[in-house]
Design a protein around this motif. Structure first.
Motif, short mmCIF file in Angstrom:
data_model
loop_
_atom_site.label_atom_id
_atom_site.label_comp_id
_atom_site.label_asym_id
_atom_site.label_seq_id
_atom_site.Cartn_x
_atom_site.Cartn_y
_atom_site.Cartn_z
N PRO A 282 12.41 5.66 7.14
CA PRO A 282 13.00 4.33 7.34
C PRO A 282 12.09 3.15 6.93
O PRO A 282 12.52 2.00 7.03
N PHE A 283 10.86 3.43 6.53
CA PHE A 283 9.97 2.38 5.96
C PHE A 283 9.47 2.98 4.64
O PHE A 283 8.27 3.14 4.45
N CYS A 284 10.39 3.30 3.74
CA CYS A 284 10.02 4.23 2.65
C CYS A 284 9.07 3.65 1.62
O CYS A 284 8.42 4.41 0.90
N GLY A 285 8.94 2.32 1.52
CA GLY A 285 8.03 1.75 0.52
C GLY A 285 8.37 2.31 -0.85
O GLY A 285 9.54 2.33 -1.25
N SER A 286 7.35 2.82 -1.56
CA SER A 286 7.66 3.37 -2.89
C SER A 286 8.04 4.86 -2.83
O SER A 286 8.11 5.51 -3.88
N GLY B 268 0.83 -1.20 0.00
CA GLY B 268 0.00 0.00 0.00
C GLY B 268 0.86 1.24 0.00
O GLY B 268 2.05 1.20 0.31
N MET B 269 0.25 2.33 -0.44
CA MET B 269 0.99 3.59 -0.51
C MET B 269 0.22 4.67 0.25
O MET B 269 -0.99 4.67 0.29
N LEU B 270 1.02 5.53 0.80
CA LEU B 270 0.44 6.64 1.54
C LEU B 270 -0.16 7.61 0.50
O LEU B 270 0.49 7.90 -0.51
N SER C 40 7.53 8.99 8.61
CA SER C 40 7.30 7.63 8.11
C SER C 40 5.92 7.07 8.40
O SER C 40 5.33 7.29 9.46
N GLU C 41 5.45 6.33 7.40
CA GLU C 41 4.32 5.43 7.61
C GLU C 41 4.95 4.04 7.61
O GLU C 41 5.43 3.56 6.59
N PRO C 42 4.97 3.38 8.78
CA PRO C 42 5.70 2.11 8.88
C PRO C 42 4.88 0.95 8.34
O PRO C 42 3.76 1.12 7.86
N LEU D 131 19.04 -0.43 1.69
CA LEU D 131 18.32 -1.64 2.08
C LEU D 131 18.66 -1.89 3.55
O LEU D 131 19.81 -2.23 3.86
N SER D 132 17.71 -1.67 4.41
CA SER D 132 18.01 -1.86 5.84
C SER D 132 16.74 -2.12 6.64
O SER D 132 15.67 -1.55 6.35
N ASP D 133 16.85 -2.97 7.62
CA ASP D 133 15.76 -3.14 8.56
C ASP D 133 15.73 -1.89 9.44
O ASP D 133 16.79 -1.38 9.84
N ALA D 134 14.53 -1.41 9.75
CA ALA D 134 14.43 -0.18 10.56
C ALA D 134 15.00 -0.39 11.96
O ALA D 134 15.36 0.57 12.65
N THR D 135 15.08 -1.65 12.39
CA THR D 135 15.59 -1.92 13.73
C THR D 135 17.12 -2.08 13.73
O THR D 135 17.71 -2.46 14.74
C1 LIG Z 1 3.03 0.67 4.53
S1 LIG Z 1 4.48 0.43 3.63
C2 LIG Z 1 5.10 2.06 3.45
C3 LIG Z 1 4.49 2.71 2.27
C4 LIG Z 1 5.09 4.07 1.98
N1 LIG Z 1 4.69 5.04 2.98
C5 LIG Z 1 4.64 4.52 0.60
O1 LIG Z 1 3.83 5.43 0.49
O2 LIG Z 1 5.04 3.91 -0.39
C6 LIG Z 1 5.56 -0.25 4.81
C7 LIG Z 1 6.95 -0.59 4.29
O3 LIG Z 1 7.71 -1.07 5.40
C8 LIG Z 1 8.60 -2.06 4.93
N2 LIG Z 1 9.01 -2.85 6.10
C9 LIG Z 1 8.36 -3.81 6.76
N3 LIG Z 1 9.05 -4.19 7.84
C10 LIG Z 1 10.17 -3.45 7.88
C11 LIG Z 1 11.29 -3.39 8.75
N4 LIG Z 1 11.36 -4.15 9.82
N5 LIG Z 1 12.25 -2.48 8.47
C12 LIG Z 1 12.19 -1.69 7.39
N6 LIG Z 1 11.17 -1.72 6.52
C13 LIG Z 1 10.16 -2.59 6.77
C14 LIG Z 1 7.84 -2.80 3.86
O4 LIG Z 1 8.73 -3.41 2.95
C15 LIG Z 1 7.02 -1.66 3.22
O5 LIG Z 1 7.68 -1.16 2.09
#
Ligand SMILES: C[S@@+](CC[C@H](N)C(=O)[O-])C[C@H]1O[C@@H](n2cnc3c(N)ncnc32)[C@H](O)[C@@H]1O
Length: 374
Positions: A198-202, A173-175, A272-274, A252-256
């Motif tokens: 940090p959860f940038c998605g697209s 999904g996208m914000l 961010s929208e996580p 490319l990184s886990d947010a944690t």
């Molecule tokens: C709701 S989407 C964000 C959408 C973004 N706001 C946009 O408009 O495109 C959440 C994102 O968090 C990523 N994600 C999930 N778990 C994560 C983690 N532990 N660390 C970093 N990214 C993570 C997913 O791959 C996904 O791209």
């Protein structure tokens, strides 16, 4: 004194918080503000730059400036429309008793020998297509006051950014771009600052930040596809909107685990929208939702512990914490106290600790929170 009416978007509290943040950011002195129906009436000491405002705000649909009405609303509109003596008058009126006032305006203009066309402008697209801003001929009546429209939101540009960008993800999904833009404004960031999602998605937050004039942006995500999509979208917006001199990074990184890839104390603002859990069908049991919110809460707290490391002192975080619909109530993600313990202050929006963005019938509500690193 200058008086303006801001027509607010669907989530009025969010729109007001954004306007308030913008005034603070731009150091605009407000003498008074009043919320009437879907409008915020604002008095300012100095005149506002309506073009700038409408192009920056995500949650304001239309801005009008107050006309003086010494006699009557009808007379004020007629005089204003009759100022430019050339050609046919095209005008529109909305708000209190709009149709009746419009009829009177039309008749009086005809009596003055003008040829007149009334346009029913129920949406901003009609105002734009009929050039009613340039013609200074769209009016809104709010109780006993009348406002001439000086700016309308360019809804088409939002929908181009929403639907025409190359990278999209229907699963995560996208914000909505408007909400991303609002979040950037709520962060009070200044153009030279470094913004991280940090959860940038697209990359919706990042592309809206670029469109708002930010040059230093970083997107990270734990999905390779998301990173590719973000890159594509950043390149797309910089070409299509002719934005140059940008300094962007995607990781490319886990947010944690952020502090392994990002320099400590280097980021000014996080927006961010996580990850908000698995897509829902709406018939989930209470315990399923509670398990989901508990897991998400843990993820967010761990992420905030990393945000603490990479943010500069006083750095701001604008973050969505989801809540889930169950029957007529909400199952909330309980993590705010733990985030505070991780070294953050909750920066409320006036009297509200958070702002809810939710469309009826959606199973997820987005709570917008603002924290500051101590
Ligand atoms: C709701 S989407 C964000 C959408 C973004 N706001 C946009 O408009 O495109 C959440 C994102 O968090 C990523 N994600 C999930 N778990 C994560 C983690 N532990 N660390 C970093 N990214 C993570 C997913 O791959 C996904 O791209």
């Amino acid at each position: 004194m200058n008086t303006y009416a801001f027509q607010l978007g669907r989530e009025q509290k969010i729109s007001i918080a954004e306007i308030t943040a913008f005034f603070l950011h731009e150091n605009i002195k407000v003498i008074s503000q009043k919320h009437i129906n879907q409008f915020l009436i604002v008095e300012t000491k100095k005149p506002l730059d309506a073009n700038k405002l409408i192009s920056r705000l995500g949650g304001t649909i239309k801005i009008g400036t107050k006309l003086e009405c010494p006699d009557s609303i009808v007379r004020a509109i007629v005089d204003s429309l009759d100022e430019d003596k050339t050609g046919k008058v095209h005008f529109s009126i909305s708000g209190t008793n709009a149709k009746r006032v419009a009829l009177n305006v039309k008749n009086q203009l005809k009596e003055r020998g003008r040829s007149v066309r009334y346009i029913e402008a129920n949406n901003t697209a009609t105002i734009i297509h009929n050039h009613l801003i340039k013609r200074r001929s769209d009016f809104t009546i709010i109780n006993k006051n009348v406002f001439m429209t000086v700016g309308v939101q360019n809804i088409e540009s939002f929908s181009v950014r929403d639907y025409d960008r190359p990278g999209s993800d229907n699963v995560s999904g996208m914000l909505p771009p408007k909400l991303a833009r609002i979040m950037v404004n709520l962060s009070l960031a200044t153009p030279e600052q470094i913004i991280l999602d940090p959860f940038c998605g697209s990359g919706t937050v990042l592309t809206e930040a670029l469109d708002l004039g930010f040059k230093n942006i970083i997107g990270s995500d734990n999905s390779g596809k998301a990173i590719d999509d973000s890159k594509k979208n950043i390149e797309w917006i910089s070409q299509n909107y002719q934005i140059s001199d940008i300094n962007y990074q995607t990781l490319l990184s886990d947010a944690t685990q952020l502090s392994k890839k990002i320099k400590l104390n280097s980021i000014d603002v996080i927006i961010s929208e996580p990850y908000m859990g698995k897509p829902l069908r709406g018939n989930e049991r209470l315990d399923t939702l509670q398990m989901q919110t508990a897991e998400l809460g843990q993820l967010y707290v761990s992420a905030f512990q990393e945000f603490y490391k990479v943010l500069k002192k006083g750095g701001m975080v604008v973050f969505i914490i989801p809540q889930f619909r169950h029957h007529d109530g909400w199952v909330k993600t309980d993590c705010v106290e733990k985030i505070k313990k991780a070294g953050f202050l909750l920066e409320s929006f006036g009297e509200d600790e958070s702002l809810l963005y939710w469309r009826k019938k959606q199973y997820v509500g987005r709570g917008i929170y603002r924290f500051r690193k101590k």
